[in-house]
Design a protein around this motif. Structure first.
Motif, PDB file in Angstrom:
ATOM      1  N   GLY A 104       0.807  -1.225   0.000  1.00  0.00           N
ATOM      2  CA  GLY A 104       0.000   0.000   0.000  1.00  0.00           C
ATOM      3  C   GLY A 104       0.833   1.264   0.000  1.00  0.00           C
ATOM      4  O   GLY A 104       0.436   2.268  -0.559  1.00  0.00           O
ATOM      5  N   CYS A 105       2.004   1.222   0.657  1.00  0.00           N
ATOM      6  CA  CYS A 105       2.850   2.420   0.750  1.00  0.00           C
ATOM      7  C   CYS A 105       3.922   2.353  -0.340  1.00  0.00           C
ATOM      8  O   CYS A 105       4.819   1.498  -0.287  1.00  0.00           O
ATOM      9  CB  CYS A 105       3.510   2.488   2.126  1.00  0.00           C
ATOM     10  SG  CYS A 105       4.823   3.732   2.229  1.00  0.00           S
ATOM     11  N   PRO A 106       3.852   3.237  -1.330  1.00  0.00           N
ATOM     12  CA  PRO A 106       4.832   3.180  -2.417  1.00  0.00           C
ATOM     13  C   PRO A 106       6.269   3.383  -1.936  1.00  0.00           C
ATOM     14  O   PRO A 106       7.204   2.817  -2.511  1.00  0.00           O
ATOM     15  CB  PRO A 106       4.416   4.332  -3.347  1.00  0.00           C
ATOM     16  CG  PRO A 106       3.006   4.643  -2.991  1.00  0.00           C
ATOM     17  CD  PRO A 106       2.849   4.293  -1.536  1.00  0.00           C
ATOM     18  N   ALA A 107       6.464   4.148  -0.870  1.00  0.00           N
ATOM     19  CA  ALA A 107       7.827   4.422  -0.391  1.00  0.00           C
ATOM     20  C   ALA A 107       8.431   3.173   0.258  1.00  0.00           C
ATOM     21  O   ALA A 107       9.552   2.767  -0.060  1.00  0.00           O
ATOM     22  CB  ALA A 107       7.803   5.583   0.598  1.00  0.00           C
ATOM     23  N   TRP A 108       7.679   2.554   1.158  1.00  0.00           N
ATOM     24  CA  TRP A 108       8.157   1.324   1.813  1.00  0.00           C
ATOM     25  C   TRP A 108       8.374   0.239   0.767  1.00  0.00           C
ATOM     26  O   TRP A 108       9.386  -0.487   0.777  1.00  0.00           O
ATOM     27  CB  TRP A 108       7.133   0.888   2.862  1.00  0.00           C
ATOM     28  CG  TRP A 108       7.534  -0.286   3.713  1.00  0.00           C
ATOM     29  CD1 TRP A 108       8.441  -1.267   3.391  1.00  0.00           C
ATOM     30  CD2 TRP A 108       7.055  -0.594   5.017  1.00  0.00           C
ATOM     31  NE1 TRP A 108       8.538  -2.176   4.417  1.00  0.00           N
ATOM     32  CE2 TRP A 108       7.694  -1.794   5.425  1.00  0.00           C
ATOM     33  CE3 TRP A 108       6.138  -0.004   5.879  1.00  0.00           C
ATOM     34  CZ2 TRP A 108       7.441  -2.387   6.664  1.00  0.00           C
ATOM     35  CZ3 TRP A 108       5.884  -0.596   7.106  1.00  0.00           C
ATOM     36  CH2 TRP A 108       6.539  -1.766   7.500  1.00  0.00           C
ATOM     37  N   SER A 117       4.961  10.235  -1.303  1.00  0.00           N
ATOM     38  CA  SER A 117       4.106  10.968  -2.253  1.00  0.00           C
ATOM     39  C   SER A 117       2.889  11.576  -1.566  1.00  0.00           C
ATOM     40  O   SER A 117       1.968  12.014  -2.240  1.00  0.00           O
ATOM     41  CB  SER A 117       3.685  10.036  -3.389  1.00  0.00           C
ATOM     42  OG  SER A 117       2.979   8.934  -2.851  1.00  0.00           O
ATOM     43  N   THR A 118       2.897  11.592  -0.237  1.00  0.00           N
ATOM     44  CA  THR A 118       1.748  12.065   0.564  1.00  0.00           C
ATOM     45  C   THR A 118       0.437  11.478   0.019  1.00  0.00           C
ATOM     46  O   THR A 118      -0.577  12.160  -0.043  1.00  0.00           O
ATOM     47  CB  THR A 118       1.680  13.618   0.663  1.00  0.00           C
ATOM     48  OG1 THR A 118       1.511  14.178  -0.640  1.00  0.00           O
ATOM     49  CG2 THR A 118       2.905  14.209   1.311  1.00  0.00           C
ATOM     50  N   CYS A 119       0.527  10.192  -0.357  1.00  0.00           N
ATOM     51  CA  CYS A 119      -0.633   9.556  -0.999  1.00  0.00           C
ATOM     52  C   CYS A 119      -1.783   9.322  -0.034  1.00  0.00           C
ATOM     53  O   CYS A 119      -2.931   9.171  -0.445  1.00  0.00           O
ATOM     54  CB  CYS A 119      -0.216   8.237  -1.637  1.00  0.00           C
ATOM     55  SG  CYS A 119       0.188   6.927  -0.449  1.00  0.00           S
ATOM     56  N   GLY A 120      -1.462   9.232   1.261  1.00  0.00           N
ATOM     57  CA  GLY A 120      -2.523   9.062   2.253  1.00  0.00           C
ATOM     58  C   GLY A 120      -2.973   7.624   2.436  1.00  0.00           C
ATOM     59  O   GLY A 120      -3.941   7.371   3.151  1.00  0.00           O
ATOM     60  N   ASN A 121      -2.272   6.657   1.802  1.00  0.00           N
ATOM     61  CA  ASN A 121      -2.648   5.264   2.067  1.00  0.00           C
ATOM     62  C   ASN A 121      -2.513   4.973   3.562  1.00  0.00           C
ATOM     63  O   ASN A 121      -3.370   4.327   4.163  1.00  0.00           O
ATOM     64  CB  ASN A 121      -1.779   4.295   1.263  1.00  0.00           C
ATOM     65  CG  ASN A 121      -2.121   2.850   1.598  1.00  0.00           C
ATOM     66  OD1 ASN A 121      -3.171   2.360   1.220  1.00  0.00           O
ATOM     67  ND2 ASN A 121      -1.271   2.176   2.349  1.00  0.00           N
ATOM     68  N   CYS A 122      -1.429   5.487   4.171  1.00  0.00           N
ATOM     69  CA  CYS A 122      -1.210   5.221   5.598  1.00  0.00           C
ATOM     70  C   CYS A 122      -2.378   5.766   6.437  1.00  0.00           C
ATOM     71  O   CYS A 122      -2.861   5.102   7.355  1.00  0.00           O
ATOM     72  CB  CYS A 122       0.126   5.793   6.064  1.00  0.00           C
ATOM     73  SG  CYS A 122       0.542   7.423   5.455  1.00  0.00           S
ATOM     74  N   GLU A 123      -2.839   6.958   6.070  1.00  0.00           N
ATOM     75  CA  GLU A 123      -3.949   7.589   6.799  1.00  0.00           C
ATOM     76  C   GLU A 123      -5.225   6.742   6.661  1.00  0.00           C
ATOM     77  O   GLU A 123      -5.972   6.552   7.614  1.00  0.00           O
ATOM     78  CB  GLU A 123      -4.157   8.981   6.203  1.00  0.00           C
ATOM     79  CG  GLU A 123      -4.959   9.905   7.052  1.00  0.00           C
ATOM     80  CD  GLU A 123      -4.878  11.324   6.485  1.00  0.00           C
ATOM     81  OE1 GLU A 123      -3.828  11.964   6.634  1.00  0.00           O
ATOM     82  OE2 GLU A 123      -5.856  11.771   5.871  1.00  0.00           O
TER      83      GLU A 123
HETATM   84  S1  SF4 Z   1       1.675   9.014   2.486  1.00  0.00           S
HETATM   85 FE1  SF4 Z   1       2.025   7.232   3.777  1.00  0.00          FE
HETATM   86  S2  SF4 Z   1       1.548   5.460   2.445  1.00  0.00           S
HETATM   87 FE2  SF4 Z   1       1.867   7.241   1.086  1.00  0.00          FE
HETATM   88  S3  SF4 Z   1       4.053   7.186   0.515  1.00  0.00           S
HETATM   89 FE3  SF4 Z   1       3.889   8.523   2.337  1.00  0.00          FE
HETATM   90  S4  SF4 Z   1       4.260   7.158   4.085  1.00  0.00           S
HETATM   91 FE4  SF4 Z   1       3.789   5.830   2.318  1.00  0.00          FE
END
Ligand code: SF4
Ligand code: SF4
Length: 405
Positions: free
Chosen positions: A42-46, A85-91
């Motif tokens: 879900g988290c592109p960065a991780w 990418s501040t995608c917000g998946n984590c949120e």
């Molecule tokens: S917003 Fe959260 S899920 Fe999206 S890339 Fe950043 S840390 Fe990962």
């Protein structure tokens, strides 16, 4: 369960929230149906870095260490802080309802204050945004050069179309289509030549000083135009007007709508009929800023589900059963990888993230990928070209335009 508060901007105001992070790491995954079992990334960065330090939970712990005085933000944390990418998946995944994106952006503001951030490429485009009123470094006076002669811009109208920088300078055909569709549906509409960037490119990387000036300028401009509603065809602008502008201005003197919602309401009111589109099998990419970034503000689960249905209702009206879903959809969508300053700073990572989305779209059997954000679309189009995909990419408004004819 505690409801999150999305009205705060300063890191010191998030002490209680960061203390709620239990380091469960659910925020790295996407809780979407997976026929082969388990969870999707879900988290592109991780996912790209294969290290939990890049996930939302680790970022919450970084914030906690800073707030507790156990760590002073330094150079070594910048890649982890900005490769997001501040995608917000984590949120969206966090059962503790942590406003992770707000906290990440507040940490970035601290990094800027300390003279550390943003990163070099982000400095270039954010400086252009401050000086030229758009991050593409284009002349401000060319902002409405896309407006065809058939449109006579009025001083005042009930609806102001906020075009945004990407459609004004890079995806002009979307701006033209949006105007055409809204006019066809009988909207009393104008565009303001002196609109400034919505300030999203500044907010996302922590450059907070110029934001109030930009927000005030735009709000006063639209207010003076008599706007009852301001419509945006860009997910990023829409998110910024809805979720960020009130933090810097207070209650806005007009309603803000995404063009898809605006048009969906008119269609529902019977103002127009759509002809079904033949020969197209399409899937839909939820832009993070239009989908879950706004979905997070809706507390009722039923209403939040309805929010994600708006573009889908339009697509079903156009395509019937030829509208198919990707496994990661709605709240659980995979990001295009471009937001939060990522595309400028980490173009290879953004490309990989976008290509993963293209592969997911292809696997549905669709021949067309539809979205509702020019910024996502420029990244997804680049990924289609780079990966040799046969997918056709189109904005939902362009499909509506086709079906209204
Ligand atoms: S917003 Fe959260 S899920 Fe999206 S890339 Fe950043 S840390 Fe990962
Ligand atoms: S941010 Fe939420 S989902 Fe992520 S580790 Fe912390 S509590 Fe878990």
């Amino acid at each position: 369960m505690t409801e999150s508060d999305h009205s705060k901007t300063k890191l010191e105001d998030f002490r209680l929230e960061v203390a709620r992070c239990i380091h469960c790491k659910a925020c790295s995954l996407s809780d979407a149906d997976n026929p082969s079992g388990g969870f999707h990334p879900g988290c592109p960065a991780w996912h790209a870095m294969e290290w939990e330090a890049y996930g939302g939970g680790a970022k919450m712990w970084l914030a906690r260490q800073i707030l507790d005085g156990q760590y002073k933000l330094g150079e070594e944390a910048l890649d982890m802080l900005y490769r997001c990418s501040t995608c917000g998946n984590c949120e969206a995944q966090c059962e503790n309802e942590l406003p992770t994106v707000d906290i990440i952006e507040a940490m970035r503001a601290e990094a800027v204050k300390a003279g550390l951030g943003p990163l070099d490429k982000q400095k270039v485009y954010s400086k252009a945004a401050e000086e030229k009123r758009n991050p593409y470094n284009e002349p401000h006076e060319d902002r409405t050069a896309w407006v065809p002669a058939e449109f006579k811009l009025k001083d005042k109208a009930d609806v102001v179309y906020f075009v945004g920088c990407t459609a004004s300078y890079r995806l002009k055909e979307l701006a033209v289509s949006t105007m055409r569709v809204m006019q066809k549906l009988g909207t009393d509409l104008t565009v303001k030549e002196d609109e400034y960037c919505c300030a999203s490119p500044l907010i996302r990387v922590g450059k907070v000083d110029t934001i109030p000036k930009f927000v005030k300028h735009n709000v006063e401009l639209f207010k003076a135009a008599g706007a009852k509603v301001v419509v945006s065809s860009c997910a990023g602008c829409f998110r910024t007007m809805t979720r960020d502008w009130p933090k810097y201005y207070g209650k806005l003197p007009f309603e803000v709508k995404h063009s898809v919602n605006f048009i969906a309401e008119l269609l529902e009111a019977g103002k127009a009929k759509l002809k079904p589109i033949k020969g197209m099998i399409a899937t839909y990419h939820d832009p993070c800023h239009y989908g879950r970034h706004i979905g997070q503000l809706i507390k009722s689960k039923r209403k939040r589900a309805e929010w994600f249905e708006v573009p889908r209702k339009v697509l079903r009206a156009l395509l019937g059963d030829n509208f198919v879903e990707m496994p990661r959809n709605r709240d659980h969508s995979w990001c295009c990888g471009a937001g939060g300053g990522a595309r400028a700073q980490f173009p290879d990572w953004t490309m990989d993230t976008s290509i993963e989305r293209i592969r997911e779209a292809e696997a549905t059997g669709a021949n067309t990928l539809v979205s509702a954000c020019p910024f996502c679309e420029t990244s997804l189009q680049a990924a289609i070209e780079k990966s040799g995909s046969k997918l056709k990419l189109v904005d939902i408004i362009q499909l509506v335009e086709q079906a209204l004819e």
